[in-house]
Enzyme design. Structure first.
Site, PDB file in Angstrom:
ATOM      1  N   ASN A  44      -2.561  18.326 -13.183  1.00  0.00           N
ATOM      2  CA  ASN A  44      -2.568  19.555 -12.384  1.00  0.00           C
ATOM      3  C   ASN A  44      -1.188  19.943 -11.863  1.00  0.00           C
ATOM      4  O   ASN A  44      -1.051  20.946 -11.160  1.00  0.00           O
ATOM      5  CB  ASN A  44      -3.561  19.441 -11.217  1.00  0.00           C
ATOM      6  CG  ASN A  44      -3.203  18.333 -10.245  1.00  0.00           C
ATOM      7  OD1 ASN A  44      -2.046  17.951 -10.090  1.00  0.00           O
ATOM      8  ND2 ASN A  44      -4.214  17.795  -9.575  1.00  0.00           N
ATOM      9  N   HIS A  81      17.371 -15.913  -7.315  1.00  0.00           N
ATOM     10  CA  HIS A  81      16.116 -16.529  -7.725  1.00  0.00           C
ATOM     11  C   HIS A  81      15.577 -17.531  -6.703  1.00  0.00           C
ATOM     12  O   HIS A  81      14.489 -18.078  -6.906  1.00  0.00           O
ATOM     13  CB  HIS A  81      16.294 -17.242  -9.074  1.00  0.00           C
ATOM     14  CG  HIS A  81      16.324 -16.309 -10.244  1.00  0.00           C
ATOM     15  ND1 HIS A  81      17.176 -15.237 -10.313  1.00  0.00           N
ATOM     16  CD2 HIS A  81      15.591 -16.289 -11.389  1.00  0.00           C
ATOM     17  CE1 HIS A  81      16.979 -14.593 -11.467  1.00  0.00           C
ATOM     18  NE2 HIS A  81      16.022 -15.207 -12.124  1.00  0.00           N
ATOM     19  N   GLU A 124       5.087  -8.537 -13.815  1.00  0.00           N
ATOM     20  CA  GLU A 124       4.475  -9.262 -12.704  1.00  0.00           C
ATOM     21  C   GLU A 124       3.451  -8.416 -11.946  1.00  0.00           C
ATOM     22  O   GLU A 124       2.360  -8.890 -11.606  1.00  0.00           O
ATOM     23  CB  GLU A 124       5.553  -9.753 -11.721  1.00  0.00           C
ATOM     24  CG  GLU A 124       6.524 -10.761 -12.297  1.00  0.00           C
ATOM     25  CD  GLU A 124       7.736 -10.125 -12.960  1.00  0.00           C
ATOM     26  OE1 GLU A 124       8.635 -10.876 -13.377  1.00  0.00           O
ATOM     27  OE2 GLU A 124       7.778  -8.869 -13.052  1.00  0.00           O
ATOM     28  N   HIS A 163      -8.438  14.521   1.228  1.00  0.00           N
ATOM     29  CA  HIS A 163      -7.794  15.172   0.087  1.00  0.00           C
ATOM     30  C   HIS A 163      -8.856  15.937  -0.695  1.00  0.00           C
ATOM     31  O   HIS A 163      -9.494  15.381  -1.592  1.00  0.00           O
ATOM     32  CB  HIS A 163      -7.138  14.123  -0.813  1.00  0.00           C
ATOM     33  CG  HIS A 163      -6.076  13.314  -0.137  1.00  0.00           C
ATOM     34  ND1 HIS A 163      -6.369  12.343   0.795  1.00  0.00           N
ATOM     35  CD2 HIS A 163      -4.725  13.337  -0.259  1.00  0.00           C
ATOM     36  CE1 HIS A 163      -5.240  11.793   1.215  1.00  0.00           C
ATOM     37  NE2 HIS A 163      -4.232  12.382   0.600  1.00  0.00           N
ATOM     38  N   HIS A 215      -3.690  19.467  -1.359  1.00  0.00           N
ATOM     39  CA  HIS A 215      -3.678  18.076  -1.812  1.00  0.00           C
ATOM     40  C   HIS A 215      -4.192  17.124  -0.739  1.00  0.00           C
ATOM     41  O   HIS A 215      -5.104  16.339  -0.990  1.00  0.00           O
ATOM     42  CB  HIS A 215      -2.258  17.672  -2.231  1.00  0.00           C
ATOM     43  CG  HIS A 215      -2.179  16.318  -2.860  1.00  0.00           C
ATOM     44  ND1 HIS A 215      -2.342  15.147  -2.149  1.00  0.00           N
ATOM     45  CD2 HIS A 215      -1.944  15.940  -4.142  1.00  0.00           C
ATOM     46  CE1 HIS A 215      -2.214  14.111  -2.956  1.00  0.00           C
ATOM     47  NE2 HIS A 215      -1.972  14.570  -4.170  1.00  0.00           N
TER      48      HIS A 215
END
Length: 665
Positions: free
Chosen positions: A185, A474, A412, A26, A261
């Site tokens: 950018n 859960h 989390e 990149h 990129h």
């Protein structure tokens, strides 16, 4: 500085040339952020290329790690042990310049980045560690911890949800020595981001209680210098410097294009870029005067020597504190750790109580924490359920930076990545809790913990359908084995208080991350002796054996060990010969010598049953083609825990039935 532009151009050409040679990488971001990096590294960054691990160095993190050539160019030019040949080996096998920055591979790299947003969250953790360590060890006229954390990030980092989690908490905590640079950018791999990223980023960070410096020209050294000075001067808020840049700056045809990129520019575009930059040198050639302009070794040594003088005075004035600081920075455990931790575990054996392993975990924390002031705990808004608070806990917040317990809120992923940053900084052993099912939210940070071999302890409670009424949303099913699949991650699922205490001891000693999987429901104590402790450390051991060679073996973990014991005892009373193996940590067992593994699981005994309240695939490696598994390859049910266990086949009667079927074949 007369060489300011040429110094930045050196980053650009090294990045172009390395990506082109590798035919991968990149180049756009390094070319666009080269001016920002030059101002920061030459005028502000406190570091020493001769000693990348100097404790009071500034931390620099490249959260947009796809632009790794920016970082490698900086390290090479400033004098780190990264040669021009290393630059030429960019993205090649076993090189010191891999595709994304990796800690432990390249000198001067502080964290492994690439998954966007995580480097930013690591930086928040590092800044938190700096402030907390300073609060604990600095004394009037003796500031031995005093450094900044700088992080580069792009639009992609800001799009990732983890940036919200980490930035929000950083603002709440007032981490004033954290300075982030936004590479604004407007380009990502898919093109101009305006079609999918219209956030008002400055207002967003102001809402997080950050100090925001907007509209900085990322190619104007004077504006950049003033912005950094302003950010460093404000110490009660983290700062965001919004830098408007041009991706692939200097490329006549590919600047401001997504084509720059993630792909090489091509020989013709590189030649045209160098011509426009007035860079009249072949590939990978940097003139001596540019190297001299960049060389930070003499300045870095002087900065470190100045700190060493402070350190010597600190040692003389605060000898005990200095020894403790050195121990913690070196990641060493206290000298008396082995002896005292063993005594704690022996005391747990004597208690022999029926207890949930989440509660046994809290008891272990109560016992171990006084020995380990470096433990820095927390929970993602589930403190009362995870039981991660202990008797030494002191809540860390804006007003109390010396505290040792963090309320992370419902974050989390952010918590996990911040803990990675805390561990990387050195001085702390971070642990943090949530429900096991929510490890999915944090998985990529857990993975990076393992990749970086960092001592981070993930406390996951409510580890099975035994949590009951909350139901399938859960109740974790696939999570246990999903975590076991991550290389280098140690996963403990203890069956009682003794195994829980040993799991904590091993997690603290492990040079890498650990997951502790703990129950909500109370579990009966098993029979342990002082001599069995070493066997538990080995990850699997014989908990119950027959008087002669067993006919069959039951392997179980966690809450299912009690079930295995009941089934085996029932059959043994009928004259059968059943062995029970508790396997709290399969990864630990897997690295034992073959003779020990065979002593626990003899290859000649092929009638085996594994019992665990999770998906079954993992267990066939231990029970083989002739064995059986009582597990779950479906989601749970909403009902009291005992009812759900019974409904889904986790009963003594069912285990006995399966064993009898095995014995009959």
């Amino acid at each position: 500085m007369p060489y300011q532009k040429k110094c930045a151009d050196a980053i650009r050409v090294l990045s172009m040339d390395a990506v082109q040679k590798a035919n991968s990488g990149h180049p756009g971001m390094p070319m666009g952020m080269a001016d920002i990096a030059t101002v920061l590294w030459q005028d502000f960054l406190k570091h020493n290329p001769n000693n990348p691990q100097w404790p009071d160095r500034d931390r620099f993190i490249l959260s947009n790690g796809h632009g790794s050539m920016l970082h490698y160019a900086l390290l090479h030019l400033t004098g780190y042990d990264l040669t021009l040949e290393d630059i030429k080996q960019f993205r090649q096998l076993h090189s010191k310049t891999p595709g994304h920055p990796e800690v432990g591979i390249t000198p001067g790299i502080e964290t492994t980045t690439g998954p966007l947003g995580q480097g930013f969250a690591n930086a928040v953790g590092m800044a938190l560690a700096e402030r907390s360590l300073a609060a604990q060890f600095n004394r009037p006229h003796h500031e031995i911890v005093d450094h900044f954390t700088y992080v580069f990030m792009g639009d992609g980092c800001l799009m990732e949800g983890i940036s919200h989690e980490a930035a929000s908490l950083a603002g709440c905590l007032g981490l004033g020595k954290l300075i982030a640079f936004w590479d604004d950018n407007n380009i990502s791999i898919d093109g101009d981001v305006s079609g999918w990223f219209k956030d008002n980023t400055p207002q967003r960070f102001e809402a997080y209680h950050w100090h925001v410096i907007p509209d900085v020209d990322g190619h104007n050294p004077e504006q950049l210098k003033q912005a950094i000075q302003q950010a460093r001067a404000l110490t009660d808020k983290p700062s965001l410097i919004c830098c408007k840049t041009h991706i692939a700056f200097g490329a006549p045809n590919l600047a401001n294009s997504h084509e720059a990129h993630g792909a090489p520019l091509g020989d013709e575009e590189i030649a045209a870029t160098k011509q426009g930059l007035q860079w009249d040198y072949p590939a990978f050639e940097i003139p001596d005067d540019i190297y001299q302009c960049w060389d930070a070794r003499e300045k870095g040594t002087a900065l470190e020597n100045s700190w060493k003088e402070k350190w010597q005075r600190y040692q003389q004035t605060h000898p005990e504190l200095s020894k403790e600081f050195q121990r913690r920075i070196n990641r060493a455990l206290p000298e008396n750790w082995s002896e005292k931790s063993r005594k704690i575990i022996l005391g747990t054996i004597k208690k022999s109580e029926k207890i949930a392993t989440r509660k046994a975990s809290q008891n272990s924390l109560n016992d171990f924490s006084p020995l380990l002031p470096e433990l820095l705990g927390g929970s993602a808004d589930l403190t009362e359920s995870n039981l991660t608070l202990n008797k030494t806990s002191d809540v860390l917040n804006r007003e109390n930076p010396a505290g040792n317990y963090i309320h992370y809120g419902v974050r989390e992923f952010g918590m996990s990545a911040m803990m990675n940053g805390i561990a990387l900084h050195a001085g702390f052993i971070p642990y943090g809790g949530t429900f096991l099912v929510f490890s999915d939210y944090a998985r990529n940070a857990i993975r990076l913990s393992a990749l970086m071999k960092q001592r981070v302890i993930f406390v996951y409670t409510h580890d099975s359908i035994g949590l009951g009424e909350d139901g399938p949303t859960h109740q974790p099913i696939e999570h246990i084995n999903s975590l076991r699949m991550i290389p280098g991650l140690s996963v403990w699922r203890p069956c009682d208080a003794v195994e829980t205490a040993i799991a904590w001891q091993q997690a603290i000693e492990h040079q890498g991350p650990t997951c502790l999987l703990l129950t909500r429901q109370a579990l009966a104590p098993q029979s342990h002796s002082e001599t069995s402790l070493f066997a538990i450390n080995r990850g699997a051991y014989i908990l119950l054996d027959s008087e002669s060679t067993p006919e069959a073996i039951i392997i179980a973990t966690g809450s299912e060990v009690s079930l295995a014991m009941n089934a085996a005892q029932s059959l043994n009373q009928q004259g059968k010969k059943i062995r029970v193996v508790s396997m709290p940590c399969s990864d630990r067992f897997a690295i034992q010598d073959v003779s020990y593994q065979h002593s626990v699981l003899p290859p000649t005994i092929t009638k085996r049953l594994a019992i665990e309240a999770g998906n079954t695939d993992f267990w066939y490696r231990y029970v083989g083609c002739e064995g059986k598994v009582i597990g779950l390859d479906r989601f749970g049910e909403s009902a009291p825990g005992a009812t759900v266990f019974a409904a889904l086949g986790f009963t003594t009667e069912h285990a006995v039935k399966i064993l009898n079927e095995l014995l009959a074949t």
